[in-house]
Design a protein around this motif. Structure first.
Motif, PDB file in Angstrom:
ATOM      1  N   UNK A 144      38.612  64.897 -30.400  1.00  0.00           N
ATOM      2  CA  UNK A 144      38.855  66.012 -31.243  1.00  0.00           C
ATOM      3  C   UNK A 144      37.645  66.741 -31.716  1.00  0.00           C
ATOM      4  N   UNK A 145      36.514  66.316 -31.368  1.00  0.00           N
ATOM      5  CA  UNK A 145      35.292  66.921 -31.880  1.00  0.00           C
ATOM      6  C   UNK A 145      34.563  67.754 -30.829  1.00  0.00           C
ATOM      7  N   UNK A 146      35.288  68.339 -29.899  1.00  0.00           N
ATOM      8  CA  UNK A 146      34.685  69.122 -28.826  1.00  0.00           C
ATOM      9  C   UNK A 146      34.017  70.378 -29.386  1.00  0.00           C
ATOM     10  N   UNK A 147      32.810  70.714 -28.915  1.00  0.00           N
ATOM     11  CA  UNK A 147      32.108  71.936 -29.324  1.00  0.00           C
ATOM     12  C   UNK A 147      32.685  73.141 -28.597  1.00  0.00           C
ATOM     13  N   UNK A 148      32.620  74.295 -29.264  1.00  0.00           N
ATOM     14  CA  UNK A 148      33.156  75.520 -28.688  1.00  0.00           C
ATOM     15  C   UNK A 148      32.026  76.520 -28.502  1.00  0.00           C
ATOM     16  N   UNK A 149      32.046  77.260 -27.430  1.00  0.00           N
ATOM     17  CA  UNK A 149      30.996  78.244 -27.170  1.00  0.00           C
ATOM     18  C   UNK A 149      31.443  79.608 -27.670  1.00  0.00           C
ATOM     19  N   UNK A 199      29.252  63.727 -29.543  1.00  0.00           N
ATOM     20  CA  UNK A 199      30.375  64.632 -29.341  1.00  0.00           C
ATOM     21  C   UNK A 199      31.721  63.965 -29.585  1.00  0.00           C
ATOM     22  N   UNK A 200      31.821  62.675 -29.296  1.00  0.00           N
ATOM     23  CA  UNK A 200      33.089  61.947 -29.389  1.00  0.00           C
ATOM     24  C   UNK A 200      32.900  60.661 -30.197  1.00  0.00           C
ATOM     25  N   UNK A 201      32.550  60.777 -31.467  1.00  0.00           N
ATOM     26  CA  UNK A 201      32.254  59.581 -32.267  1.00  0.00           C
ATOM     27  C   UNK A 201      33.444  58.638 -32.403  1.00  0.00           C
ATOM     28  N   UNK A 232      33.897  66.962 -20.450  1.00  0.00           N
ATOM     29  CA  UNK A 232      33.501  67.694 -21.644  1.00  0.00           C
ATOM     30  C   UNK A 232      32.025  67.472 -21.959  1.00  0.00           C
ATOM     31  N   UNK A 233      31.581  66.218 -21.866  1.00  0.00           N
ATOM     32  CA  UNK A 233      30.175  65.908 -22.140  1.00  0.00           C
ATOM     33  C   UNK A 233      29.275  66.579 -21.111  1.00  0.00           C
ATOM     34  N   UNK A 234      29.641  66.522 -19.844  1.00  0.00           N
ATOM     35  CA  UNK A 234      28.822  67.137 -18.804  1.00  0.00           C
ATOM     36  C   UNK A 234      28.696  68.643 -18.998  1.00  0.00           C
ATOM     37  N   UNK A 235      29.775  69.264 -19.424  1.00  0.00           N
ATOM     38  CA  UNK A 235      29.746  70.711 -19.662  1.00  0.00           C
ATOM     39  C   UNK A 235      28.713  71.055 -20.734  1.00  0.00           C
ATOM     40  N   UNK A 236      28.762  70.337 -21.850  1.00  0.00           N
ATOM     41  CA  UNK A 236      27.853  70.637 -22.944  1.00  0.00           C
ATOM     42  C   UNK A 236      26.441  70.132 -22.661  1.00  0.00           C
ATOM     43  N   UNK A 237      26.327  69.094 -21.868  1.00  0.00           N
ATOM     44  CA  UNK A 237      25.009  68.586 -21.491  1.00  0.00           C
ATOM     45  C   UNK A 237      24.210  69.687 -20.799  1.00  0.00           C
ATOM     46  N   UNK A 238      24.864  70.407 -19.906  1.00  0.00           N
ATOM     47  CA  UNK A 238      24.190  71.482 -19.183  1.00  0.00           C
ATOM     48  C   UNK A 238      23.760  72.603 -20.127  1.00  0.00           C
TER      49      UNK A 238
END
Length: 323
Positions: free
Chosen positions: A10-15, A187-189, A113-119
């Motif tokens: 539930x803690x996904x970042x939004x662009x 991102x996903x605690x 999700x992590x890979x997307x924000x990692x980039x």
């Protein structure tokens, strides 16, 4: 019934489109890590539709994916997914197979999700994300001296402080540079044992309006429901009041402290993949042999397309060779 969804990530970042497409801070209410026992604000009554299941396991936006396909397309693509779930190819989907598939879908969602924000955040492409990289990408525009809205600037500074606290907790070696695993914990605690305290702390901070470090009944209800003028209180709100008094407020002092909040949002090691697999089998297993055939699943395709078994609906819009 609580309108908050218990969702693994539930803690996904939004662009955002502002400035240089900078990501919004994680603390926005819609993005915070916030667990509930109930999964949707819909009434869970399969006899009147599967909106509860769809929203609980997709979210409102993802649930709309189903509307992009005809019933024939949905059944065809779901059938191909069933073949993949049947690991031993015996023609039956067992509880273990379905649970394993749902857990796989869940983990894939987190990884993607992590890979997307990692980039987005690994600006120097060194395979790590430093606190400075994250801070500058997320908050640089809002904290710039030329950003004139002082109310927003104050709000973003508060968010920055909270993000820094979470980043430091995820950063196990304390070097302020996150590995992929540490960034995943940031991102996903909710997925990491050592991050559970931050989940509780952030939940209290979000709901506690009077700043006393506790959640009273009105704050508890207010986080879920705000009545419009002349609007009565729905039955699910009355049920939540009863839940608060009888089950949430363990010491009966009228408020929830951190320990009680932990008991509420982190009620032990709940295996939600197991729960969902049992639910799908119970509702679909017509001959009650505790396993499913492809025919049983396809007969109830409208239930499955909204469940985690189809990776939040996305698998139904992908070709078989993409799965």
């Amino acid at each position: 019934m609580t309108p908050r969804q218990l969702l693994w990530a539930a803690s996904v970042l939004v662009v955002t489109a502002m400035a240089m497409a900078m990501a919004k801070p994680t603390q926005e209410k819609k993005d915070r890590v916030h667990h509930r026992n109930d999964l949707s604000d819909r009434h869970h009554d399969d006899a009147h539709g599967y909106e509860y299941d769809h929203e609980a396991f997709l979210g409102k936006e993802e649930a709309k994916t189903f509307d992009q396909l005809t019933p024939e397309e949905s059944q065809d693509r779901l059938g191909k997914i069933v073949d993949r779930i049947d690991a031993d190819k015996d023609g039956y989907i067992t509880h273990s197979e379905l649970r394993g598939w749902i857990k796989h879908r869940q983990q894939r969602y987190i990884d993607e999700n992590v890979n997307k924000h990692w980039a987005e955040y690994d600006l120097d492409k060194d395979g790590r994300v430093s606190w400075e990289e994250y801070k500058n990408t997320t908050y640089g525009y809002y904290l710039d001296e030329e950003f004139e809205d002082m109310n927003d600037k104050h709000s973003y500074k508060a968010m920055l402080s909270r993000d820094e606290r979470r980043f430091k907790m995820a950063d196990r070696d304390g070097d302020l540079i996150a590995t992929k695993e540490e960034f995943t914990a940031f991102l996903h605690p909710e997925e990491f044992e050592h991050m559970k305290n931050i989940v509780v702390t952030e939940t209290v901070e979000d709901i506690d309006k009077n700043g006393d470090g506790l959640i009273n009944l009105e704050e508890y209800i207010g986080d879920m429901f705000t009545a419009e003028e002349g609007e009565g209180e729905p039955d699910w709100v009355k049920t939540e009041r009863q839940q608060f008094n009888e089950f949430r407020d363990l010491n009966k002092d009228g408020s929830l402290d951190a320990k009680e909040v932990s008991q509420w949002i982190l009620p032990g090691e709940v295996d939600h993949s197991d729960t969902e697999a049992k639910h799908l089998i119970y509702e679909t297993d017509k001959d009650k042999d505790e396993k499913l055939t492809k025919e049983e699943i396809l007969t109830n395709w409208n239930m499955f397309v909204g469940s985690q078994a189809t990776n939040y609906g996305e698998d139904l819009t992908k070709k078989h060779d993409e799965l």
